[in-house]
Design an enzyme around this catalytic site. Structure first.
Site, mmCIF file in Angstrom:
data_model
loop_
_atom_site.group_PDB
_atom_site.id
_atom_site.type_symbol
_atom_site.label_atom_id
_atom_site.label_comp_id
_atom_site.label_asym_id
_atom_site.label_seq_id
_atom_site.Cartn_x
_atom_site.Cartn_y
_atom_site.Cartn_z
ATOM 1 N N GLY A 69 0.769 -1.227 0.000
ATOM 2 C CA GLY A 69 0.000 0.000 0.000
ATOM 3 C C GLY A 69 0.809 1.291 0.000
ATOM 4 O O GLY A 69 0.240 2.369 0.139
ATOM 5 N N GLN A 70 2.126 1.180 -0.191
ATOM 6 C CA GLN A 70 2.940 2.401 -0.246
ATOM 7 C C GLN A 70 2.472 3.261 -1.420
ATOM 8 O O GLN A 70 2.027 2.748 -2.440
ATOM 9 C CB GLN A 70 4.428 2.055 -0.416
ATOM 10 C CG GLN A 70 5.038 1.310 0.749
ATOM 11 C CD GLN A 70 4.871 -0.200 0.635
ATOM 12 O OE1 GLN A 70 4.035 -0.703 -0.101
ATOM 13 N NE2 GLN A 70 5.660 -0.938 1.384
ATOM 14 N N SER A 71 2.634 4.568 -1.279
ATOM 15 C CA SER A 71 2.157 5.479 -2.337
ATOM 16 C C SER A 71 2.788 5.148 -3.685
ATOM 17 O O SER A 71 2.145 5.283 -4.725
ATOM 18 C CB SER A 71 2.414 6.939 -1.957
ATOM 19 O OG SER A 71 3.785 7.154 -1.723
ATOM 20 N N SER A 72 4.030 4.675 -3.687
ATOM 21 C CA SER A 72 4.699 4.342 -4.949
ATOM 22 C C SER A 72 4.112 3.098 -5.616
ATOM 23 O O SER A 72 4.318 2.875 -6.805
ATOM 24 C CB SER A 72 6.196 4.130 -4.707
ATOM 25 O OG SER A 72 6.405 3.069 -3.793
ATOM 26 N N LEU A 73 3.361 2.288 -4.865
ATOM 27 C CA LEU A 73 2.776 1.056 -5.414
ATOM 28 C C LEU A 73 1.305 1.197 -5.796
ATOM 29 O O LEU A 73 0.783 0.362 -6.536
ATOM 30 C CB LEU A 73 2.915 -0.086 -4.400
ATOM 31 C CG LEU A 73 4.334 -0.505 -4.028
ATOM 32 C CD1 LEU A 73 4.299 -1.571 -2.936
ATOM 33 C CD2 LEU A 73 5.081 -1.009 -5.247
#
Length: 184
Positions: A69-73
């Protein structure tokens, strides 16, 4: 192959479901999946891609996709939408600063055409921690009562202890089965 064999294979396929587990980073998605699968949850590391587990529960074969759920993903989430029967949205009930972001991301998911038929289960996770918002406050913050496009339910839980995971999963399976699995 005889007709009965074909019908049996079709029936087995109907009992196979695809669940997508999403939420912001650190919400407890992987811990939830590990706990549900009976695995050790201590020392769970952030998911930098995705995890796939195939589980059996109540006669269903569950193909569960847990995506980081990281913003980059988050822009890659759409690569996992195809043929999703159930969307499990996991919320960190103690992360008050990111509740608006959490609501924004969920609203975006619910607009996705490939998730149109998916049942939504919101887990208000980390209820075992001091200061955690109750499920009713998460419901309000995410504006769940305004959702008309999906069947949904919110369940307060603790992925770490396993508290209230099964009632949520059972509701999800009952709702999906009522729509896609004909009665025996």
């Amino acid at each position: 192959m005889g007709l009965l064999t074909i019908l049996k294979k079709m029936r087995e396929k109907e009992r196979e479901l695809r669940l997508l587990v999403l939420g912001l980073d650190n919400a407890g998605k992987t811990t939830l999946l590990k706990r549900f699968n009976g695995e050790d949850v201590t020392g769970t590391a952030p998911t930098l891609g995705f995890n796939i587990k195939t589980l059996e529960h109540r006669g269903f074969k569950l193909n569960v996709w847990d995506v980081g759920g990281q913003s980059s993903l988050r822009s890659y989430w759409r690569n996992y939408f195809e043929s999703t029967d159930g969307l499990v949205w996991v919320v960190d009930s103690g992360d008050r600063q990111r509740l608006q972001l959490c609501a924004h991301e969920l609203r975006g998911l619910l607009r996705e055409e490939r998730l149109a038929g998916a049942t939504l289960l919101v887990f208000a996770n980390k209820q075992d921690l001091p200061g955690a918002l109750p499920a009713s406050a998460i419901r309000e913050a995410l504006e769940l009562d305004s959702i008309r496009s999906h069947h949904w339910c919110i369940q307060g839980c603790s992925a770490f202890t396993g508290h209230n995971l099964l009632p949520g999963i059972d509701w999800l399976l009952d709702d999906i089965a009522s729509r896609v699995c004909p009665p025996d």
